[in-house]
Design an enzyme around this catalytic site. Structure first.
Site, mmCIF file in Angstrom:
data_model
loop_
_atom_site.group_PDB
_atom_site.id
_atom_site.type_symbol
_atom_site.label_atom_id
_atom_site.label_comp_id
_atom_site.label_asym_id
_atom_site.label_seq_id
_atom_site.Cartn_x
_atom_site.Cartn_y
_atom_site.Cartn_z
ATOM 1 N N GLY A 30 -150.695 49.396 65.681
ATOM 2 C CA GLY A 30 -149.816 49.481 66.691
ATOM 3 C C GLY A 30 -148.908 47.964 66.541
ATOM 4 O O GLY A 30 -147.638 47.938 65.242
ATOM 5 N N SER A 31 -148.481 48.607 67.756
ATOM 6 C CA SER A 31 -147.453 47.138 68.062
ATOM 7 C C SER A 31 -147.594 46.097 67.300
ATOM 8 O O SER A 31 -146.766 44.837 67.551
ATOM 9 C CB SER A 31 -146.928 47.369 69.614
#
Length: 660
Positions: free
Chosen positions: A270-271
């Site tokens: 993810g981020s």
């Protein structure tokens, strides 16, 4: 006749006297030692108390061959205890039922009927019981049953139960390592009886497990992981994977509990991966902190790259603001600016294409796309942490490399002597004559501190940390810049809940959709993670927390993103383990440190520089797609020309021109 009877009687009396004398010598005055097969060695002498492990290197249980495993402070994590195996030779037994009944009195768990059956077999060897204690061995021997023998053995024991269970692993019935450290160092543990000293700290491990378990329960997650690692030495101080199990019950533990989510589990980062995207753009000179990147949703076929609906970003964000607000489209634009080849090169150099080099056989291989299919969509999705699956420890290693001065270190489970860099590579305790550990009753004190030119007191600033060793992947200047941007994510970005006063935490949040068994993304099922560093002004420890499939609570207002669960959990963990690691909060100089680390969300454009942004956006997906199309067309044309040239050459070889 009477005389002869008296003579015979005296003769018998003499003979019985000799027998009595011999029996007295054999049993009372000069008893013979029992054979080894009849009785194994008994309980060894109890060692002196040694909470600091100062004598651990000189101590080993007698008749125990496998070395103990201890944590960095000498606390025992695994040891082998002397036991015995009981077996019988049924051919030597006089009364099998009576023998079984007597054995049952010492071994209550014994099946008397089955034992009677086995002792009645026409065999010369049958096992009765395994791993009995020395006390039981003595009691059985005192029964005086002929045909009952003992075989010396040992049994692995884990005194701290669940602590670091997946790391320690286990052994089989023959005391051979089958998982974890027990398997990786199996040869070392059997050859060298000196305790194997790990980098783990059981105090930190216990706190990390407690905090992570509380978060897992609060957010009803199905699994969780937490890692604490020294960013300069690579020593793993703590590694938690939940659910876990009692290490003494390795053989009966469920597969899900034995699964080490920190190194075996592969999750879309993810981020948290946006940190890598920003780092490679800065290091390659593709982007600068004043460059602007579009946050407008990107449409790729039937898919759309966008941010969560509740976020109201400006159409263009500067690089620090991209990390702070964690914009997916902006990260995709940055990745496109870098390009597929450079992106692959960066990820390969950072170790994201291979297993994490850790002393655990269970370390898994990451899931990455084929380089042949690394197109525009792949570049963009990987730019914000989707389309790849990495082990949490790989994320921690990558984070450490960006902040420790730019060195890619090798994570390790072996302790490194802080005062002696010449520690044996096999992880054993220091040899005799090495500096002794502090006394057991010595108070816990902060790490060494030293004053600076500003006149700070001895407890104001941490001492210089060990110099990282490994491959340089980021310049020192860019590493300092990245530290400031990661600090910004906690002070003004998505990770504000991770702030711990005086510890100057920095990091990056990450929330990714979870992939189901069919390979498709599951709706409303996420992996929430936060990768962090503290203190960010002088990086020393990386702390990572991951929650698998957390649920929203009233406190999170229906959100399951990491800023609402993983980040605050990390803050709680840092607040508790900081003092235990000798790192105390510096609130006295907080204003000065924050000022030194400050960086604006939207830095100004230096004079004479043209920033990337509106009207100057090489990372526009349409431009990238067109460029990719042209490159593919050129490649096909070149391939076709090569084929035609090869055919022409072949015809010339078969039919050479006639000479006139």
């Amino acid at each position: 006749m009477h005389t002869r009877l008296i003579g015979v009687g005296l003769g018998f009396l003499f003979l019985f006297g000799l027998v009595a004398a011999k029996l007295s010598l054999a049993t009372v005055f000069m008893p013979m030692a029992p054979e080894k097969r009849q009785i194994a060695s008994q309980v060894p002498e109890i060692p002196k108390s040694d909470p600091k492990g100062q004598i651990a290197g000189d101590f080993a249980l007698p008749d125990v061959h496998r070395a103990s495993i201890v944590d960095r402070n000498g606390q025992t994590l695994a040891l082998s205890l002397p036991v015995a195996q009981v077996y019988a030779n049924p051919m030597e037994l006089i009364d099998a039922p009576d023998a079984a009944k007597k054995l049952k009195s010492v071994l209550p768990q014994l099946d008397e009927a089955e034992t009677t059956r086995r002792l009645s077999l026409k065999k010369q060897f049958v096992y009765i019981a395994r791993d009995i204690s020395p006390v039981q061995e003595i009691a059985i021997n005192n029964l005086g049953i002929p045909g009952i023998y003992f075989e010396a053995s040992e049994r692995r024991h884990y005194p701290l139960g669940r602590t670091a269970a997946q790391i320690l692993g286990g052994v089989d019935i023959d005391d051979h390592g089958v998982a974890g450290v027990e398997r990786f160092f199996n040869e070392r543990l059997n050859k060298d009886r000196t305790p194997l000293r790990l980098s783990l700290d059981v105090r930190i491990q216990a706190v990390a497990r407690e905090v992570t378990q509380a978060a897992m329960d609060e957010f009803q997650a199905i699994g969780a992981a937490a890692i604490v690692m020294d960013v300069n030495t690579g020593e793993v101080i703590s590694m938690v994977s939940l659910p876990d199990y009692d290490a003494n019950d390795f053989g009966r533990a469920p597969a899900d509990s034995r699964f080490n989510r920190a190194v075996t589990g592969m999750y879309e980062p993810g981020s948290t991966f946006k940190l890598q995207t920003a780092a490679m753009a800065i290091e390659y000179g593709v982007a600068h902190i004043w460059d602007r990147f579009s946050t407008i949703p990107i449409h790729i076929g039937r898919f759309t790259i966008s941010d969560i609906k509740s976020d109201h970003f400006q159409p263009w964000l500067a690089l620090p603001d991209v990390l702070a607000k964690s914009s997916n489209p902006a990260a995709a634009h940055i990745a496109l600016d870098v390009g597929a080849k450079k992106q692959q090169e960066w990820l390969r150099t950072m170790g994201f294409f291979n297993r994490v080099p850790i002393e655990l056989p269970e370390a898994g291989r990451p899931i990455v796309p084929s380089t042949k299919n690394w197109g525009v969509s792949t570049v963009m999705t990987i730019g914000f942490g989707h389309g790849v699956a990495e082990a949490p420890l790989a994320i921690v290693r990558g984070t450490a490399a960006t902040v420790n001065g730019g060195i890619l270190i090798k994570p390790t489970l072996l302790a490194r002597d802080q005062d002696d860099s010449a520690k044996p590579a096999n992880g054993t305790l220091p040899p005799a004559g090495a500096p002794a550990a502090p006394p057991a009753d010595a108070p816990i004190t902060p790490a060494a501190f030293k004053p600076d030119a500003s006149g700070m007191s001895a407890s104001d600033a941490p001492a210089e940390p060990p110099t990282p060793e490994g491959l340089r992947v980021v310049s020192e200047e860019n590493s300092k810049l990245i530290r400031k941007m990661l600090r910004l994510d906690v002070t003004q970005g998505t990770a504000r809940s991770a702030e711990v006063p005086g510890y100057f935490v920095g990091g990056k949040t990450g929330t990714a959709e979870k992939v189901g068994p069919n390979g498709r993304y599951l709706k409303h099922v996420n992996i929430s993670a936060f990768t962090s560093i503290f203190p960010m002004n002088a990086p020393r420890y990386a702390v990572y927390v991951m929650l698998d499939s957390p649920h929203p609570t009233p406190k999170t207002h229906g959100f399951v993103t990491s800023g609402w669960n993983a980040a605050p959990t990390t803050g709680k963990l840092i607040a508790r383990i900081g003092p235990m690691l000798g790192m105390f909060p510096d609130t006295k100089n907080a204003a000065k440190i924050d000022a030194d680390m400050a960086i604006p969300l939207e830095p100004g454009i230096p004079p004479g520089k043209r920033a990337l942004g509106p009207g100057n956006d090489p990372g526009d997906p349409r431009i990238a797609a067109q460029k990719e199309k042209e490159e593919k067309a050129a490649a096909k044309a070149a391939e076709k020309a090569a084929r035609l040239a090869a055919k022409a050459s072949e015809r010339t070889t078969r039919h050479p021109p006639e000479r006139g």
